[in-house]
Design a protein around this motif. Structure first.
Motif, PDB file in Angstrom:
ATOM      1  N   UNK A  49       0.841  -1.190   0.000  1.00  0.00           N
ATOM      2  CA  UNK A  49       0.000   0.000   0.000  1.00  0.00           C
ATOM      3  C   UNK A  49       0.883   1.250   0.000  1.00  0.00           C
ATOM      4  N   UNK A  50       1.002   1.881  -1.145  1.00  0.00           N
ATOM      5  CA  UNK A  50       1.816   3.090  -1.252  1.00  0.00           C
ATOM      6  C   UNK A  50       2.120   3.414  -2.700  1.00  0.00           C
ATOM      7  N   UNK A  51       2.679   4.586  -2.916  1.00  0.00           N
ATOM      8  CA  UNK A  51       3.062   5.034  -4.251  1.00  0.00           C
ATOM      9  C   UNK A  51       4.459   5.656  -4.190  1.00  0.00           C
ATOM     10  N   UNK A  52       5.036   5.888  -5.380  1.00  0.00           N
ATOM     11  CA  UNK A  52       6.370   6.470  -5.498  1.00  0.00           C
ATOM     12  C   UNK A  52       6.269   7.752  -6.325  1.00  0.00           C
ATOM     13  N   UNK A  53       6.929   8.809  -5.856  1.00  0.00           N
ATOM     14  CA  UNK A  53       6.934  10.091  -6.566  1.00  0.00           C
ATOM     15  C   UNK A  53       8.371  10.581  -6.742  1.00  0.00           C
ATOM     16  N   UNK A  54       8.555  11.458  -7.748  1.00  0.00           N
ATOM     17  CA  UNK A  54       9.844  12.125  -8.002  1.00  0.00           C
ATOM     18  C   UNK A  54      10.981  11.124  -8.150  1.00  0.00           C
ATOM     19  N   UNK A  55      10.743  10.032  -8.864  1.00  0.00           N
ATOM     20  CA  UNK A  55      11.800   9.031  -9.072  1.00  0.00           C
ATOM     21  C   UNK A  55      12.797   9.527 -10.113  1.00  0.00           C
ATOM     22  N   UNK A  56      14.078   9.320  -9.844  1.00  0.00           N
ATOM     23  CA  UNK A  56      15.140   9.734 -10.757  1.00  0.00           C
ATOM     24  C   UNK A  56      16.269   8.714 -10.685  1.00  0.00           C
ATOM     25  N   UNK A  57      16.845   8.396 -11.868  1.00  0.00           N
ATOM     26  CA  UNK A  57      17.915   7.396 -11.953  1.00  0.00           C
ATOM     27  C   UNK A  57      19.045   7.962 -12.803  1.00  0.00           C
ATOM     28  N   UNK A  58      20.290   7.930 -12.277  1.00  0.00           N
ATOM     29  CA  UNK A  58      21.459   8.486 -12.960  1.00  0.00           C
ATOM     30  C   UNK A  58      22.507   7.382 -13.086  1.00  0.00           C
ATOM     31  N   UNK A  59      23.025   7.197 -14.307  1.00  0.00           N
ATOM     32  CA  UNK A  59      24.068   6.199 -14.552  1.00  0.00           C
ATOM     33  C   UNK A  59      25.431   6.899 -14.634  1.00  0.00           C
ATOM     34  N   UNK A  60      26.423   6.297 -13.997  1.00  0.00           N
ATOM     35  CA  UNK A  60      27.806   6.769 -14.089  1.00  0.00           C
ATOM     36  C   UNK A  60      28.580   5.803 -14.975  1.00  0.00           C
ATOM     37  N   UNK A  61      29.294   6.333 -15.977  1.00  0.00           N
ATOM     38  CA  UNK A  61      29.969   5.446 -16.917  1.00  0.00           C
ATOM     39  C   UNK A  61      31.255   6.094 -17.430  1.00  0.00           C
ATOM     40  N   UNK A  62      32.075   5.290 -18.068  1.00  0.00           N
ATOM     41  CA  UNK A  62      33.285   5.774 -18.724  1.00  0.00           C
ATOM     42  C   UNK A  62      33.355   5.143 -20.110  1.00  0.00           C
TER      43      UNK A  62
END
Length: 253
Positions: free
Chosen positions: A85-98
């Motif tokens: 029971x719940x929701x998710x807001x303002x989700x953000x995902x950042x990948x670090x790569x070379x």
């Protein structure tokens, strides 16, 4: 993932940063799973599970997941699943790569084991054959008739050879311009995708809890008396200054 990560050869992902805010009641059971599937559909490249059972909601989470330089080709679709029971807001995902610039030995002459690239021969007829354009043929015929009337020095064969060379030059210039435009457009799209994959707003919207620091020093009596010793020192210094000024302008004579 094509819209998230660029696709050059030699790109390895070495970490993931993600953040989101769970909305739930404190007593409610709630769980969040986030990660990436393998590109071949078997298992996961990485997966994290956050258990919010009995935890107050409305508090953002920021998490770092280190990865052992996983090749870009292994990353499949990403996912964010919730249970309970719940929701998710303002989700953000950042990948670090070379990116290894020498992954392809033909990329740079300074790379170890450099292999000279084989030139690609472009068939201009497949792109655009200006000599087959009916409008250009009409213009060329008019120009040829005009030049034939103006001079009799050159033969018909020489004039035809000149016109053929001019048509070839126009076709080559059109091909070069098209190739340069396509290359510039591809580079701008790659830069746009790399910029869109980074979202730094999550670092700018956080607040740091603080407070007020009150003075802890109290002045006894509430009055600071003048320093008589300092007064004498100031008077003697001023007197010496006046004497020096008087010596400069000979005021003492």
């Amino acid at each position: 993932m094509d819209s998230v990560l660029p696709d050059p050869t030699g790109l390895d992902v070495n970490g993931v940063f993600y953040t989101y805010t769970p909305n739930k009641e404190t007593n409610a059971d709630f769980e969040v799973e986030i990660g990436n599937h393998n590109a071949d559909g078997t298992g996961y490249v990485w997966k994290e599970t956050d258990n919010w059972d009995g935890v107050q909601g409305g508090i953002a989470i920021i998490k770092n997941v280190p990865l052992p330089y996983v090749p870009r080709s292994q990353f499949g679709d990403g996912f964010l699943n919730t249970t309970g029971e719940g929701t998710v807001e303002d989700a953000s995902l950042i990948y670090s790569y070379k990116v290894d610039p020498c992954f392809n030995a033909q990329a740079d002459i300074n790379c170890p084991g450099f292999i000279p690239p084989t030139p690609t021969i472009v068939d201009m007829a497949d792109i655009y054959d200006a000599t087959e354009d009916s409008v250009i043929e009409q213009v060329e015929v008019k120009n040829t008739d005009t030049k034939a009337k103006d001079t009799d020095v050159k033969s018909d064969e020489e004039l035809e050879e000149e016109e053929r060379n001019k048509r070839l030059e126009r076709a080559m210039s059109i091909t070069d311009n098209s190739a340069l435009f396509a290359e510039g457009f591809a580079q701008s799209m790659m830069l746009q995708q790399m910029n869109n994959s980074i979202n730094v707003t999550t670092y700018l919207t956080k607040t740091i809890q603080g407070g007020n620091y009150n003075d802890s020093i109290e002045l006894e009596g509430g009055n600071l008396p003048d320093n008589n010793g300092g007064r004498r020192m100031n008077w003697s210094t001023q007197k010496l200054h006046d004497e020096l000024v008087g010596m400069q302008y000979n005021l003492g004579e």
